[in-house]
Design an enzyme around this catalytic site. Structure first.
Site, PDB file in Angstrom:
ATOM      1  N   HIS A  59       8.614 -11.932   6.392  1.00  0.00           N
ATOM      2  CA  HIS A  59       7.607 -10.797   5.707  1.00  0.00           C
ATOM      3  C   HIS A  59       6.173 -11.629   5.584  1.00  0.00           C
ATOM      4  CE1 HIS A  59      10.361  -7.542   5.674  1.00  0.00           C
ATOM      5  NE2 HIS A  59      11.260  -8.324   5.460  1.00  0.00           N
ATOM      6  N   ARG A 107      -0.967  -6.568  -6.012  1.00  0.00           N
ATOM      7  CA  ARG A 107      -0.248  -7.462  -7.008  1.00  0.00           C
ATOM      8  C   ARG A 107      -1.263  -8.427  -7.467  1.00  0.00           C
ATOM      9  NH1 ARG A 107       3.172 -10.751  -5.678  1.00  0.00           N
ATOM     10  NH2 ARG A 107       2.968 -10.817  -3.629  1.00  0.00           N
ATOM     11  N   ASP A 164      -2.190 -12.432   4.207  1.00  0.00           N
ATOM     12  CA  ASP A 164      -1.267 -11.534   3.886  1.00  0.00           C
ATOM     13  C   ASP A 164      -0.359 -11.473   5.060  1.00  0.00           C
ATOM     14  OD1 ASP A 164       0.179  -9.700   2.318  1.00  0.00           O
ATOM     15  OD2 ASP A 164      -1.670  -8.654   1.452  1.00  0.00           O
ATOM     16  N   GLU A 200      -0.831   2.464   3.839  1.00  0.00           N
ATOM     17  CA  GLU A 200      -0.588   3.755   2.849  1.00  0.00           C
ATOM     18  C   GLU A 200      -1.844   4.579   2.955  1.00  0.00           C
ATOM     19  OE1 GLU A 200       2.929   1.384   0.624  1.00  0.00           O
ATOM     20  OE2 GLU A 200       1.210   1.675  -0.413  1.00  0.00           O
TER      21      GLU A 200
HETATM   22  C1  GDG Z   1       5.590  -8.779   1.672  1.00  0.00           C
HETATM   23  C2  GDG Z   1       4.329  -9.479   1.922  1.00  0.00           C
HETATM   24  C3  GDG Z   1       4.327  -7.280   3.673  1.00  0.00           C
HETATM   25  C4  GDG Z   1       1.407  -1.444  -5.226  1.00  0.00           C
HETATM   26  N1  GDG Z   1       1.071  -1.123  -6.505  1.00  0.00           N
HETATM   27  C5  GDG Z   1       1.670  -0.152  -6.828  1.00  0.00           C
HETATM   28  C6  GDG Z   1       2.475   0.137  -5.692  1.00  0.00           C
HETATM   29  N2  GDG Z   1       2.347  -0.662  -4.741  1.00  0.00           N
HETATM   30  C7  GDG Z   1       3.097  -0.913  -3.684  1.00  0.00           C
HETATM   31  C8  GDG Z   1       2.318  -0.345  -2.563  1.00  0.00           C
HETATM   32  C9  GDG Z   1       3.156  -1.013  -1.438  1.00  0.00           C
HETATM   33  C10 GDG Z   1       3.820  -2.239  -2.051  1.00  0.00           C
HETATM   34  O1  GDG Z   1       3.671  -2.239  -3.458  1.00  0.00           O
HETATM   35  C11 GDG Z   1       2.992  -3.778  -1.708  1.00  0.00           C
HETATM   36  O2  GDG Z   1       2.994  -3.869  -0.155  1.00  0.00           O
HETATM   37  P1  GDG Z   1       2.729  -5.453   0.322  1.00  0.00           P
HETATM   38  O3  GDG Z   1       2.361  -4.973   1.664  1.00  0.00           O
HETATM   39  O4  GDG Z   1       1.758  -5.907  -0.418  1.00  0.00           O
HETATM   40  O5  GDG Z   1       3.976  -5.955   0.391  1.00  0.00           O
HETATM   41  P2  GDG Z   1       4.917  -7.125  -0.383  1.00  0.00           P
HETATM   42  O6  GDG Z   1       6.269  -6.324  -0.695  1.00  0.00           O
HETATM   43  O7  GDG Z   1       4.342  -7.557  -1.869  1.00  0.00           O
HETATM   44  O8  GDG Z   1       5.150  -8.241   0.222  1.00  0.00           O
HETATM   45  C12 GDG Z   1       3.284  -8.376   2.790  1.00  0.00           C
HETATM   46  C13 GDG Z   1       5.538  -6.781   3.083  1.00  0.00           C
HETATM   47  O9  GDG Z   1       6.204  -8.044   2.429  1.00  0.00           O
HETATM   48  C14 GDG Z   1       6.167  -6.217   4.229  1.00  0.00           C
HETATM   49  O10 GDG Z   1       6.770  -7.065   4.972  1.00  0.00           O
HETATM   50  O11 GDG Z   1       3.360  -6.452   4.003  1.00  0.00           O
HETATM   51  O12 GDG Z   1       2.197  -9.110   3.545  1.00  0.00           O
HETATM   52  O13 GDG Z   1       3.597 -10.164   1.370  1.00  0.00           O
HETATM   53  O14 GDG Z   1       4.089  -0.434  -0.780  1.00  0.00           O
HETATM   54  O15 GDG Z   1       2.404   0.821  -2.206  1.00  0.00           O
HETATM   55  N3  GDG Z   1       3.465   0.994  -5.931  1.00  0.00           N
HETATM   56  C15 GDG Z   1       3.705   1.989  -6.998  1.00  0.00           C
HETATM   57  N4  GDG Z   1       2.667   1.722  -7.933  1.00  0.00           N
HETATM   58  C16 GDG Z   1       1.886   0.719  -7.844  1.00  0.00           C
HETATM   59  O16 GDG Z   1       0.872   0.746  -8.891  1.00  0.00           O
HETATM   60  N5  GDG Z   1       4.177   2.989  -7.041  1.00  0.00           N
END
Ligand code: GDG
Length: 750
Positions: free
Chosen positions: A168, A276, A375, A383
């Site tokens: 990921h 994050r 990333d 989103e």
């Molecule tokens: C890996 C990879 C790749 C964030 N703040 C809040 C909240 N979020 C949710 C977002 C989004 C998720 O967290 C973060 O998405 P990422 O794409 O940054 O994914 P990660 O799980 O950290 O990491 C990344 C991913 O895997 C998938 O393959 O895209 O590059 O690092 O869904 O909406 N959700 C809520 N409140 C928040 O304050 N409810």
């Protein structure tokens, strides 16, 4: 065909065990993975295997209830002790792999290197948990960098299982990846899978380069050959649950919340960031570019608010606490300098918010900043687009996020170039409506077109196909089985006049970096000595090496030596080397000077001189450069093959130009004739040149191929140690139907 059961495996389960006020329950884990895999998890009787979070505070009386709850959610927990979490998760996964894979080598924790052991042990623990639940026919899908050793551990235990792996996060350039002391183990670990998936082609490309550099494994047509098995590589960009976000965005309460957020901003535009707390997200540079915009563009002062949501994470890793301090100081400085009585330009919130509030924020934003330094994908960008029914809002996206490969209508930025980033933010703030709508319309179509469910289904379909084509068509199995070897041995033990003909490099010893380093060891000397003492048995070492080389290492043994593929031979105990043909070939000086030029232009390559030809070695050359140069050399040599007495042989990282007809098969032929047809052979060899001798043996003995390469013989030993073990079995079996040892006569002397 019925749908196979899927075993999903990730570090964290889609639910986390929480103990609050003495009560224990499993609550949904945050993150996009749980959403993306909901489809396959709900399918048939699929199972999710992972860590349930800290269960150390769960009361013993509550445990059975918790287990029942997890089982009803089809979750199989892999419990980890607090020490395991500290070393495997915080220490190695997030202290070493995470920063390294995101190119932030200065963030790699020095002390965390010592956590490798824990990483291995927890990967083994996961593999055991999977094995305990595995049923033949299941498809196993392992997720992410925390579990990169699991595929190979499982492959060993379940050779027939269909195993997929998805990374990921980015896979870094091989130049960065090679910093890792355990680069070999990690690559081999991932290669246990039938299918390895990445978000972008560039990650796949980096992985392929690392395979070539570190393991010397070429990737062709997205496929890596691993002996008789193959692994496929593929690009599968993850999506989001677009319908769910669209539905949330359509809810009146959410829309009302968005209106109120906008109203709170007054006449000012709203710039939004949602991340994050992580140094990969580029938060510091993002703030600095906002500062630059304020400094350079007086007209924009007090005309926007930058709201940054920072979700706390990995608080136990030192680098994260330091980052928070740095961000606070920077935001404080900007607000102190550019704030007014009524408004502050930077508004940071250190907390997560509900999904509904998140969607309202997406809807309220005029400009969304997604500017990570690196990333894997970044789901926030997708989103944001999914929530904009109104086709409003501008996405500013880092070119170093995986999402940039797909979301091409975003305004891209290089987060290291603060000036241009400030200019792009300004451009976003003042973008004309028509352009904004047109860009957003296209972005929304992309996000909708390939969503999370389609992503999972596409990967699983490819995995199913990859499992079905695991074995390389026509490739011999890795080794002959025990029953087969026993039969061969019985046959050899019945030979009355046994000639054991042995190749050296790759057959009796493994390849070394240069030919001079493949030195024989005492065990090999005693093996050859004992074989030579066997009644009615002659031992022949038949190598491509020079006379001097063979003499130096084996001159003291009572065995026959054949140098330069049999062009030179000498009997056991004799010093008299006899050539197969007279004089050096006329083309030799010209070819030698050609190779000298190629060697000068190819650092790391070398020439091996032979009386009968010459060899160009490129084992130590940078792999793809070596291949390139070898291909060019072969092209040049093609013109030379018109010479009737010249042939070109491609060896293991070597190109040999030799006199035609002086091959290993000639030696077999001569030995056979000299024994008046009585000799029977056992030949062991590993490469193309040994095939000549296998061919010459035909029905007069047994040929055994050593190693994974292709061969005409169906019998195969895994590697040099297996070859030696086989020869020891021959010794232990003792000769049958033979007479006591007689003096060896130099059979080929005329
Ligand atoms: C890996 C990879 C790749 C964030 N703040 C809040 C909240 N979020 C949710 C977002 C989004 C998720 O967290 C973060 O998405 P990422 O794409 O940054 O994914 P990660 O799980 O950290 O990491 C990344 C991913 O895997 C998938 O393959 O895209 O590059 O690092 O869904 O909406 N959700 C809520 N409140 C928040 O304050 N409810």
């Amino acid at each position: 065909m019925p749908e196979p059961r899927i075993l999903l495996v990730s570090n964290r389960l889609p639910v986390t065990v929480k103990t609050e006020h003495g009560k224990t329950k499993a609550v949904p884990s945050p993150g996009g993975l749980a959403t993306a895999l909901r489809g396959p998890h709900e399918q048939a009787d699929s199972l999710w295997i992972g860590w349930p979070g800290d269960t150390s505070r769960v009361e013993p009386a509550d445990r059975p209830g918790l287990e029942r709850q997890l089982a009803s959610l089809r979750c199989h927990p892999v419990p980890l002790s607090p020490t395991e979490v500290a070393h495997f998760y915080d220490g190695f996964s997030n202290g070493v792999l995470w920063p390294l894979y995101h190119y932030l080598t200065d963030k790699v924790e020095r002390e965390a290197w010592s956590n490798w052991r824990a990483y291995v042990e927890v990967n083994q623990k996961f593999a055991e948990a999977i094995q305990s639940r595995y049923r033949p026919g299941d498809m196993i899908w392992i997720h992410d960098y925390q579990l990169s050793l699991v595929p190979a551990i499982l492959r060993n235990r379940l050779p027939e299982a269909t195993i997929g792996f998805f990374l990921h996060i980015p896979f870094p350039s091989s130049e960065v990846f090679r910093i890792l002391p355990w680069r070999t183990e990690i690559l081999q670990g991932m290669l246990g899978a039938d299918l390895i998936g990445f978000h972008t082609y560039s990650y796949l490309h980096h992985f392929s380069r690392a395979l070539l550099h570190v393991l010397d494994l070429p990737v062709a047509d997205g496929m890596v050959r691993l002996g008789h098995r193959q692994a496929l590589l593929g690009v599968f960009p993850i999506g989001i649950d677009a319908p769910e976000f669209e539905a949330l965005a359509a809810e009146p309460a959410v829309q009302e919340d968005a209106r109120q957020i906008r109203a709170g901003n007054g006449p000012r535009q709203m710039i939004l960031g949602v991340d994050r707390l992580d140094y990969t997200k580029g938060l510091t540079r993002r703030l600095m570019s906002i500062e630059r915009l304020l400094e350079r563009e007086p007209a924009w002062r007090d005309r926007f608010r930058y709201v940054q949501l920072i979700v706390p994470s990995r608080e136990k890793v030192d680098a994260y606490a330091a980052l928070r301090r740095e961000l606070d100081e920077l935001a404080g400085r900007i607000n102190a300098t550019w704030g007014t009585i009524s408004s502050l330009p930077v508004h940071s919130l250190y907390r997560g918010v509900s999904r509904e509030r998140l969607v309202a924020l997406y809807q309220a934003a005029d400009v969304m900043l997604v500017t990570p330094l690196r990333d894997g994908m970044n789901l926030v960008a997708k989103e944001f687009a999914a929530c904009r029914h109104d086709e409003g809002g501008v996405l500013v996206l880092s070119e170093f996020a995986g999402a940039a490969a797909e979301l091409v209508e975003a305004l891209t930025v290089n987060p290291y170039d603060l000036d241009r980033m400030a200019l792009q933010i300004k451009r976003a703030l003042q973008m004309p409506d028509a352009e904004r709508q047109s860009r957003m319309r296209s972005l929304r179509a992309r996000v909708r077109g390939f969503d999370a469910h389609l992503w999972a289904a596409t990967f699983l379909e490819a995995l199913r196909a990859a499992g079905g084509q695991r074995l390389v068509p026509g490739a011999a199995p890795q080794v002959s089985d025990e029953a087969e070897l026993e039969k061969i041995l019985e046959r050899i033990l019945g030979f009355a006049h046994l000639h054991v003909v042995l190749d050296y490099d790759g057959t009796l010893v493994p390849f070394a970096d240069t030919p001079d380093l493949a030195i024989p060891d005492p065990d090999l000397f005693s093996l050859l000595q004992e074989l030579a003492a066997r009644p009615q048995t002659q031992i022949h070492l038949l190598s491509g090496r020079t006379r001097a080389g063979l003499e130096r290492w084996f001159g003291h043994l009572p065995i026959f030596l054949h140098a330069e593929h049999g062009f030179w031979s000498r009997a056991a105990g004799s010093r008299d080397w006899r050539p197969l043909m007279a004089g050096p070939p006329a083309w030799l000086p010209r070819i030698r000077s050609l190779l000298e030029k190629v060697t000068r232009e190819t650092p790391g390559s070398m020439i091996e001189e032979k009386s009968n030809g010459v060899v160009w070695h490129y084992r130590l050359v940078e792999p793809d450069f070596g291949h390139l140069r070898a291909a060019a050399l072969l092209q040049t040599l093609r013109k030379e093959t018109a010479q009737p007495d010249l042939e070109v042989l491609e060896g293991e990282k070597a190109i040999e130009i030799r006199r035609k007809g002086a091959h290993k098969g000639m030696v077999i032929q001569r030995l056979f004739e000299e024994s008046a047809g009585a000799a029977q052979f056992l030949a062991l060899g590993d490469d193309r040149t040994d095939e000549d001798m296998f061919q010459a043996i035909g029905a007069h003995g047994v040929a055994l191929h050593v190693g994974p390469g292709p061969s005409m013989t169906p019998y195969r030993l895994e590697n040099p140690p297996a070859a030696r073990a086989f020869l020891r079995r021959l010794l232990a079996g003792g000769p049958r139907n033979v007479h006591p040892k007689q003096e060896v006569s130099p059979t080929h002397e005329r």
